[in-house]
Design a protein around this motif. Structure first.
Motif, PDB file in Angstrom:
ATOM      1  N   MET A   1       0.820  -1.199   0.000  1.00  0.00           N
ATOM      2  CA  MET A   1       0.000   0.000   0.000  1.00  0.00           C
ATOM      3  C   MET A   1       0.863   1.261   0.000  1.00  0.00           C
ATOM      4  SD  MET A   1      -3.086   0.972  -0.062  1.00  0.00           S
ATOM      5  CE  MET A   1      -4.472   1.723   0.688  1.00  0.00           C
ATOM      6  N   ALA A   2       1.911   1.256   0.764  1.00  0.00           N
ATOM      7  CA  ALA A   2       2.748   2.454   0.857  1.00  0.00           C
ATOM      8  C   ALA A   2       3.380   2.785  -0.487  1.00  0.00           C
ATOM      9  CB  ALA A   2       3.827   2.262   1.917  1.00  0.00           C
ATOM     10  N   GLY A   3       3.802   1.765  -1.211  1.00  0.00           N
ATOM     11  CA  GLY A   3       4.392   1.996  -2.530  1.00  0.00           C
ATOM     12  C   GLY A   3       3.398   2.627  -3.478  1.00  0.00           C
ATOM     13  N   ASP A   4       2.157   2.208  -3.371  1.00  0.00           N
ATOM     14  CA  ASP A   4       1.093   2.760  -4.210  1.00  0.00           C
ATOM     15  C   ASP A   4       0.887   4.243  -3.912  1.00  0.00           C
ATOM     16  OD1 ASP A   4      -1.111   2.715  -6.021  1.00  0.00           O
ATOM     17  OD2 ASP A   4      -2.464   2.604  -4.288  1.00  0.00           O
ATOM     18  N   GLN A   5       0.895   4.589  -2.635  1.00  0.00           N
ATOM     19  CA  GLN A   5       0.701   5.984  -2.239  1.00  0.00           C
ATOM     20  C   GLN A   5       1.891   6.850  -2.647  1.00  0.00           C
ATOM     21  OE1 GLN A   5      -2.099   7.370  -0.911  1.00  0.00           O
ATOM     22  NE2 GLN A   5      -2.990   5.361  -1.301  1.00  0.00           N
ATOM     23  N   LYS A   6       3.082   6.280  -2.564  1.00  0.00           N
ATOM     24  CA  LYS A   6       4.279   7.023  -2.976  1.00  0.00           C
ATOM     25  C   LYS A   6       4.231   7.296  -4.476  1.00  0.00           C
ATOM     26  CE  LYS A   6       7.313   5.371   0.664  1.00  0.00           C
ATOM     27  NZ  LYS A   6       8.487   4.561   0.989  1.00  0.00           N
ATOM     28  N   ALA A   7       3.758   6.316  -5.223  1.00  0.00           N
ATOM     29  CA  ALA A   7       3.644   6.487  -6.672  1.00  0.00           C
ATOM     30  C   ALA A   7       2.611   7.558  -7.005  1.00  0.00           C
ATOM     31  CB  ALA A   7       3.257   5.162  -7.325  1.00  0.00           C
ATOM     32  N   LYS A   8       1.508   7.573  -6.264  1.00  0.00           N
ATOM     33  CA  LYS A   8       0.482   8.607  -6.481  1.00  0.00           C
ATOM     34  C   LYS A   8       1.053   9.993  -6.197  1.00  0.00           C
ATOM     35  CE  LYS A   8      -3.803   6.114  -5.553  1.00  0.00           C
ATOM     36  NZ  LYS A   8      -4.963   6.021  -4.652  1.00  0.00           N
ATOM     37  N   ALA A   9       1.861  10.086  -5.147  1.00  0.00           N
ATOM     38  CA  ALA A   9       2.471  11.371  -4.791  1.00  0.00           C
ATOM     39  C   ALA A   9       3.374  11.864  -5.909  1.00  0.00           C
ATOM     40  CB  ALA A   9       3.252  11.240  -3.484  1.00  0.00           C
ATOM     41  N   LYS A  10       4.203  10.968  -6.427  1.00  0.00           N
ATOM     42  CA  LYS A  10       5.114  11.347  -7.519  1.00  0.00           C
ATOM     43  C   LYS A  10       4.325  11.738  -8.763  1.00  0.00           C
ATOM     44  CE  LYS A  10       9.227  10.672  -5.805  1.00  0.00           C
ATOM     45  NZ  LYS A  10      10.179  11.734  -5.661  1.00  0.00           N
ATOM     46  N   ALA A  11       3.253  11.000  -9.047  1.00  0.00           N
ATOM     47  CA  ALA A  11       2.429  11.300 -10.220  1.00  0.00           C
ATOM     48  C   ALA A  11       1.771  12.668 -10.081  1.00  0.00           C
ATOM     49  CB  ALA A  11       1.381  10.223 -10.415  1.00  0.00           C
ATOM     50  N   GLU A  12       1.254  12.964  -8.884  1.00  0.00           N
ATOM     51  CA  GLU A  12       0.636  14.273  -8.657  1.00  0.00           C
ATOM     52  C   GLU A  12       1.642  15.398  -8.816  1.00  0.00           C
ATOM     53  OE1 GLU A  12      -3.185  14.130  -5.707  1.00  0.00           O
ATOM     54  OE2 GLU A  12      -1.222  13.921  -4.790  1.00  0.00           O
ATOM     55  N   GLN A  13       2.830  15.186  -8.304  1.00  0.00           N
ATOM     56  CA  GLN A  13       3.867  16.209  -8.423  1.00  0.00           C
ATOM     57  C   GLN A  13       4.224  16.445  -9.886  1.00  0.00           C
ATOM     58  OE1 GLN A  13       6.721  14.322  -5.888  1.00  0.00           O
ATOM     59  NE2 GLN A  13       6.315  15.705  -4.175  1.00  0.00           N
ATOM     60  N   ALA A  14       4.383  15.373 -10.642  1.00  0.00           N
ATOM     61  CA  ALA A  14       4.736  15.502 -12.058  1.00  0.00           C
ATOM     62  C   ALA A  14       3.612  16.169 -12.846  1.00  0.00           C
ATOM     63  CB  ALA A  14       5.044  14.133 -12.644  1.00  0.00           C
ATOM     64  N   LYS A  15       2.384  15.761 -12.570  1.00  0.00           N
ATOM     65  CA  LYS A  15       1.227  16.347 -13.257  1.00  0.00           C
ATOM     66  C   LYS A  15       1.130  17.843 -12.935  1.00  0.00           C
ATOM     67  CE  LYS A  15      -3.753  15.656 -13.595  1.00  0.00           C
ATOM     68  NZ  LYS A  15      -4.889  14.924 -13.001  1.00  0.00           N
ATOM     69  N   GLY A  16       1.375  18.183 -11.675  1.00  0.00           N
ATOM     70  CA  GLY A  16       1.335  19.579 -11.260  1.00  0.00           C
ATOM     71  C   GLY A  16       2.400  20.413 -11.944  1.00  0.00           C
ATOM     72  N   LYS A  17       3.595  19.856 -12.054  1.00  0.00           N
ATOM     73  CA  LYS A  17       4.684  20.580 -12.720  1.00  0.00           C
ATOM     74  C   LYS A  17       4.350  20.814 -14.188  1.00  0.00           C
ATOM     75  CE  LYS A  17       8.493  19.257  -9.752  1.00  0.00           C
ATOM     76  NZ  LYS A  17       9.785  18.603  -9.641  1.00  0.00           N
ATOM     77  N   ALA A  18       3.766  19.804 -14.818  1.00  0.00           N
ATOM     78  CA  ALA A  18       3.395  19.933 -16.227  1.00  0.00           C
ATOM     79  C   ALA A  18       2.319  21.002 -16.410  1.00  0.00           C
ATOM     80  CB  ALA A  18       2.903  18.598 -16.768  1.00  0.00           C
ATOM     81  N   LYS A  19       1.312  20.994 -15.534  1.00  0.00           N
ATOM     82  CA  LYS A  19       0.242  21.989 -15.615  1.00  0.00           C
ATOM     83  C   LYS A  19       0.792  23.388 -15.399  1.00  0.00           C
ATOM     84  CE  LYS A  19      -4.265  20.163 -14.382  1.00  0.00           C
ATOM     85  NZ  LYS A  19      -5.310  20.156 -13.355  1.00  0.00           N
ATOM     86  N   GLU A  20       1.662  23.516 -14.408  1.00  0.00           N
ATOM     87  CA  GLU A  20       2.237  24.829 -14.118  1.00  0.00           C
ATOM     88  C   GLU A  20       3.039  25.342 -15.312  1.00  0.00           C
ATOM     89  OE1 GLU A  20       4.949  27.129 -10.777  1.00  0.00           O
ATOM     90  OE2 GLU A  20       4.847  24.945 -10.737  1.00  0.00           O
ATOM     91  N   ALA A  21       3.836  24.474 -15.911  1.00  0.00           N
ATOM     92  CA  ALA A  21       4.647  24.865 -17.068  1.00  0.00           C
ATOM     93  C   ALA A  21       3.755  25.228 -18.256  1.00  0.00           C
ATOM     94  CB  ALA A  21       5.592  23.740 -17.449  1.00  0.00           C
ATOM     95  N   ALA A  22       2.699  24.454 -18.467  1.00  0.00           N
ATOM     96  CA  ALA A  22       1.780  24.749 -19.570  1.00  0.00           C
ATOM     97  C   ALA A  22       1.076  26.081 -19.333  1.00  0.00           C
ATOM     98  CB  ALA A  22       0.753  23.630 -19.710  1.00  0.00           C
TER      99      ALA A  22
END
Length: 57
Positions: A1-22
């Motif tokens: 479960m923890a690995g899944d949550q860590k992956a979600k965190a990284k995905a959210e961060q990456a998605k946020g960076k992409a949105k901010e840059a766009a």
């Protein structure tokens, strides 16, 4: 479960960076702000998971 949550965190961060840059690229302040908010949410999730890891070991 923890690995899944860590992956979600990284995905959210990456998605946020992409949105901010766009948003910055097209001059859309709202999109840029949404990106920063998603990054913050990802940061908070990651911090929570790190805290849980500390107490597991």
């Amino acid at each position: 479960m923890a690995g899944d949550q860590k992956a979600k965190a990284k995905a959210e961060q990456a998605k946020g960076k992409a949105k901010e840059a766009a948003g910055r690229a097209v001059g859309n302040e709202r999109l840029e702000a949404e990106g920063r908010a998603e990054q913050s949410k990802g940061d908070a999730r990651q911090a929570k998971e790190k805290t849980k890891d500390v107490f597991r070991h």
